[in-house]
Design a protein around this motif. Sequence first.
Motif, short mmCIF file in Angstrom:
data_model
loop_
_atom_site.label_atom_id
_atom_site.label_comp_id
_atom_site.label_asym_id
_atom_site.label_seq_id
_atom_site.Cartn_x
_atom_site.Cartn_y
_atom_site.Cartn_z
N MET A 24 0.66 -1.30 0.04
CA MET A 24 0.07 -0.06 0.09
C MET A 24 1.10 1.32 -0.06
N LYS A 25 0.57 2.07 -1.01
CA LYS A 25 1.28 3.54 -0.99
C LYS A 25 0.73 4.47 0.23
N ASN A 26 1.67 5.25 0.67
CA ASN A 26 1.19 6.27 1.47
C ASN A 26 0.45 7.50 0.52
N LEU A 27 -0.72 7.70 0.92
CA LEU A 27 -1.72 8.44 -0.11
C LEU A 27 -2.53 9.37 0.92
N ARG A 28 -2.77 10.59 0.35
CA ARG A 28 -3.75 11.45 0.60
C ARG A 28 -4.86 11.29 0.10
N ILE A 29 -6.15 10.84 0.43
CA ILE A 29 -7.31 10.97 -0.56
C ILE A 29 -8.31 12.02 -0.05
N ALA A 30 -8.74 12.64 -0.94
CA ALA A 30 -9.87 13.84 -0.66
C ALA A 30 -10.97 13.87 -1.19
N THR A 31 -12.15 14.21 -0.79
CA THR A 31 -13.31 14.64 -1.42
C THR A 31 -13.62 16.04 -1.23
N PHE A 32 -14.18 16.60 -2.39
CA PHE A 32 -14.36 18.28 -2.30
C PHE A 32 -15.64 18.46 -3.23
N ASN A 33 -16.48 18.92 -2.76
CA ASN A 33 -17.82 19.53 -3.57
C ASN A 33 -17.57 20.98 -3.81
N VAL A 34 -16.95 21.18 -5.19
CA VAL A 34 -16.66 22.45 -5.78
C VAL A 34 -17.83 23.31 -5.90
N ASN A 35 -18.86 22.86 -6.08
CA ASN A 35 -20.08 23.87 -6.33
C ASN A 35 -19.85 24.88 -7.42
N GLY A 36 -19.56 24.20 -8.48
CA GLY A 36 -19.27 24.79 -9.80
C GLY A 36 -18.02 24.85 -10.14
N LEU A 37 -17.37 23.77 -11.07
CA LEU A 37 -16.04 23.79 -11.22
C LEU A 37 -15.55 24.97 -12.03
N ARG A 38 -16.13 25.45 -13.08
CA ARG A 38 -15.40 26.65 -13.69
C ARG A 38 -15.41 27.93 -12.72
N ALA A 39 -16.18 27.85 -12.04
CA ALA A 39 -16.22 29.24 -11.00
C ALA A 39 -15.23 29.08 -10.04
N ARG A 40 -15.11 27.94 -9.45
CA ARG A 40 -14.14 27.75 -8.45
C ARG A 40 -12.79 27.28 -8.97
N LEU A 41 -12.52 27.16 -10.23
CA LEU A 41 -11.29 26.37 -10.45
C LEU A 41 -10.05 27.17 -10.04
N PRO A 42 -9.73 28.54 -9.95
CA PRO A 42 -8.68 28.94 -9.17
C PRO A 42 -8.78 28.50 -7.63
N ASN A 43 -9.67 28.43 -6.96
CA ASN A 43 -9.61 27.86 -5.71
C ASN A 43 -9.32 26.34 -5.61
N LEU A 44 -9.65 25.76 -6.61
CA LEU A 44 -9.42 24.13 -6.69
C LEU A 44 -7.92 24.38 -7.02
N LEU A 45 -7.47 24.90 -8.00
CA LEU A 45 -6.19 24.63 -8.29
C LEU A 45 -5.08 25.13 -7.18
#
Length: 264
Positions: free
Chosen positions: A1-22
């Motif tokens: 098993m690798k060391n992994l960081r796994i996340a979930t994120f409801n972005v509530n509009g990907l294009r609108a929140r793309l800078p936040n996501l990046l």
Amino acid sequence: MKNLRIATFNVNGLRARLPNLLEWLKREQPDIVCLQELKSLDSAFPATELGAAGYGAIWHGQAAWNGVAILARDAQPLESRRGLPGDPEDKHSRYLEAAVHGVLVGCLYLPNGNPQPGPKFDYKLAWFERLIAYAKDLQSSDHPVVLAGDYNVVPTDMDIYNTRSWLKDALLQPESRECYQRLLDQGWTDSLRHLYPEERLYTFWDYFRQHWQSNSGLRIDHLLLNPALSPYLYEAGVDAWVRNEPHASDHAPTWIRIGSRKKR
């Protein structure tokens, strides 16, 4: 098993929140990310921008609402399923599954169900039943599996700042909570609650009545682990700083860390 960081994120509009996501990807560098509520067609998915940030991706979009995606740092997710079985008439983009970094990842966006009672709540419960039926085989798999996403369920009163204003909401209804508990009863581990059994942890703060500023939140974003993966869990948390950024989603990324060795 690798060391992994796994996340979930409801972005509530990907294009609108793309800078936040990046910005979040650059700062936290998760290895696997499940996104929900893309609110855009497949053709509008920012694969180029995410690729430049070091992430391969698969996605299942839908105009104006819904939509899910799985991102993999320095890798390309290998898709294994698109949509839950059980209802060929259901065209909502709410489930996507892939093999990523040695883990089978199910990314889900469970229906909100409001207003209730009514057809939207009926659809929520029917979708939940399909998830429970499908998850049974995943839970018993010898392969490590995570079901991560926005479940639109507040499991217990400990997972909300105050129930008073939410008693009629679909997220707190006994039927919703019972479905979530039945899922756990299959043998899934609720990562955050497992590591923090007595703490109030929130993943969502709506835009009304200064709920973020007063930390009046809900825990509705969950990462469930099957028995093949849960022994490797050693850390979990919420990147609440993302919720405080300009033009933020009303959710914050929720994450776990998986170690290379079983936790003793």
